[in-house]
Design an enzyme around this catalytic site. Sequence first.
Site, PDB file in Angstrom:
ATOM      1  N   MET A  14       0.743  -1.292   0.107  1.00 53.43           N
ATOM      2  CA  MET A  14       0.412   0.208  -0.217  1.00 53.43           C
ATOM      3  C   MET A  14       0.992   1.057  -0.192  1.00 53.43           C
ATOM      4  SD  MET A  14      -3.499  -1.050   2.137  1.00 53.43           S
ATOM      5  CE  MET A  14      -2.682  -0.414   3.559  1.00 53.43           C
ATOM      6  N   ASN A  22       4.014   4.107   0.947  1.00 50.54           N
ATOM      7  CA  ASN A  22       4.916   4.045   1.844  1.00 50.54           C
ATOM      8  C   ASN A  22       6.240   3.753   2.452  1.00 50.54           C
ATOM      9  OD1 ASN A  22       4.707   5.212   5.406  1.00 50.54           O
ATOM     10  ND2 ASN A  22       5.104   6.514   3.285  1.00 50.54           N
ATOM     11  N   HIS A  55       8.830   1.448   3.621  1.00 50.55           N
ATOM     12  CA  HIS A  55      10.226   0.964   4.209  1.00 50.55           C
ATOM     13  C   HIS A  55      11.156   0.161   4.287  1.00 50.55           C
ATOM     14  CE1 HIS A  55       7.477  -1.592   6.167  1.00 50.55           C
ATOM     15  NE2 HIS A  55       6.974  -0.779   6.565  1.00 50.55           N
ATOM     16  N   HIS A  73       9.061  -3.362   3.451  1.00 49.61           N
ATOM     17  CA  HIS A  73       8.746  -3.594   2.243  1.00 49.61           C
ATOM     18  C   HIS A  73      10.220  -3.592   1.509  1.00 49.61           C
ATOM     19  CE1 HIS A  73       5.607  -0.858   3.484  1.00 49.61           C
ATOM     20  NE2 HIS A  73       4.707  -1.803   3.448  1.00 49.61           N
ATOM     21  N   LYS A 117       5.308 -10.622   8.949  1.00 51.32           N
ATOM     22  CA  LYS A 117       4.822  -9.472  10.363  1.00 51.32           C
ATOM     23  C   LYS A 117       2.983  -9.977  10.695  1.00 51.32           C
ATOM     24  CE  LYS A 117       3.936  -4.917  11.626  1.00 51.32           C
ATOM     25  NZ  LYS A 117       3.176  -4.200  11.178  1.00 51.32           N
ATOM     26  N   SER A 129       6.855  -0.625  10.699  1.00 54.07           N
ATOM     27  CA  SER A 129       5.669  -0.548   9.914  1.00 54.07           C
ATOM     28  C   SER A 129       5.001   1.025   9.355  1.00 54.07           C
ATOM     29  CB  SER A 129       4.658  -0.731  10.720  1.00 54.07           C
ATOM     30  OG  SER A 129       2.527  -0.805  10.938  1.00 54.07           O
TER      31      SER A 129
HETATM   32  O1  PAF Z   1       0.105  -5.466   3.205  1.00 53.14           O
HETATM   33  C1  PAF Z   1       0.041  -5.021   3.201  1.00 53.14           C
HETATM   34  O2  PAF Z   1       0.154  -3.576   2.670  1.00 53.14           O
HETATM   35  C2  PAF Z   1      -1.777  -4.684   2.143  1.00 53.14           C
HETATM   36  O3  PAF Z   1      -2.799  -5.750   3.020  1.00 53.14           O
HETATM   37  C3  PAF Z   1      -1.742  -5.829   0.742  1.00 53.14           C
HETATM   38  C4  PAF Z   1      -0.930  -7.136   0.978  1.00 53.14           C
HETATM   39  C5  PAF Z   1      -0.747  -4.958  -0.048  1.00 53.14           C
HETATM   40  C6  PAF Z   1      -3.440  -6.047   0.304  1.00 53.14           C
HETATM   41  O4  PAF Z   1      -3.719  -4.101  -0.073  1.00 53.14           O
END
Ligand code: PAF
Length: 282
Positions: A30, A32, A34, A37, A151, A187
């Site tokens: 989604m 943003n 860090h 990701h 996580k 997060s």
């Molecule tokens: O973990 C997330 O950021 C969201 O739940 C995902 C998997 C991208 C689905 O929108």
Amino acid sequence: MRTIHSLKELRTILRGYRRQGKTIGLVPTMGNLHEGHISLVRKAVESADIVVTSIFVNPMQFGANEDLATYPRTLAEDQEQLEAAGNTLVFAPSAEEIYPEGLAQQTRVVVPEVSDGHCGASRPGHFEGVATVVTMLFNMVQPDLAVFGEKDYQQLAVIRKMVRDLMVPVEILGAPTVREEDGLAKSSRNGYLNEQERAIAPAVYRTLTTTAEKLANGHTDFRALEKEAEQALSEAGLRPDYFNIVNSLTLKPATDGDRDLTLLVAAFLGTTRLIDNLSVSR
Ligand code: PAF
């Protein structure tokens, strides 16, 4: 690295890669971004020829009183980090592109049992929103593999079951939680914490490790341990949502015979809800 907003363009580009015999990895996010990701993107880069990272703040997985409107949107910074990590394509569609008929008209994916309880109980409809958008992303990108963070333990369990049950031909890879030096799981929502809350936040991971030690020392009264952990969180200044000791596979309350356990926690600091987990084998 290219950023694409339209599904049509995404499909055209990916068709070209597939014709060349390239494998495709997907990292749904989604935005943003860090280090957590970016570790998923690195894992995808190691495992596939082409990596697509999707950035979509999915309205279907937010409850009415949640932070959809304020969720941080930082596309330019995200692009820089993705490029440095070796990502190939960013897919950043609008809500209209994903849900052209609106949310009320949207066909949904429901994953029973594993979606219930824990975050599923506190956030009704959340995992339906996640399973639906992930299914759609899988159909849009048609990846060989997709990487998700451990996580979000329950989310990963929901996606694994959805893929198994619907026979979706995508390999699901989990990637370990990335933590700050004081143990706080990275997060996007950590950015909501003020200085005082940030100082309290490591108590979440501390409570997980303390409870895991008690389990390692032979404590078996799981329900009593859950209560103690919730009390420790409250004393540290958090408002526990739940602290549950579960069977790692089923996510049902742990029982004496279970060998692989996972401690799942969600707790509020002000209005910010933090989640974390730790797995232990006995
Ligand atoms: O973990 C997330 O950021 C969201 O739940 C995902 C998997 C991208 C689905 O929108």
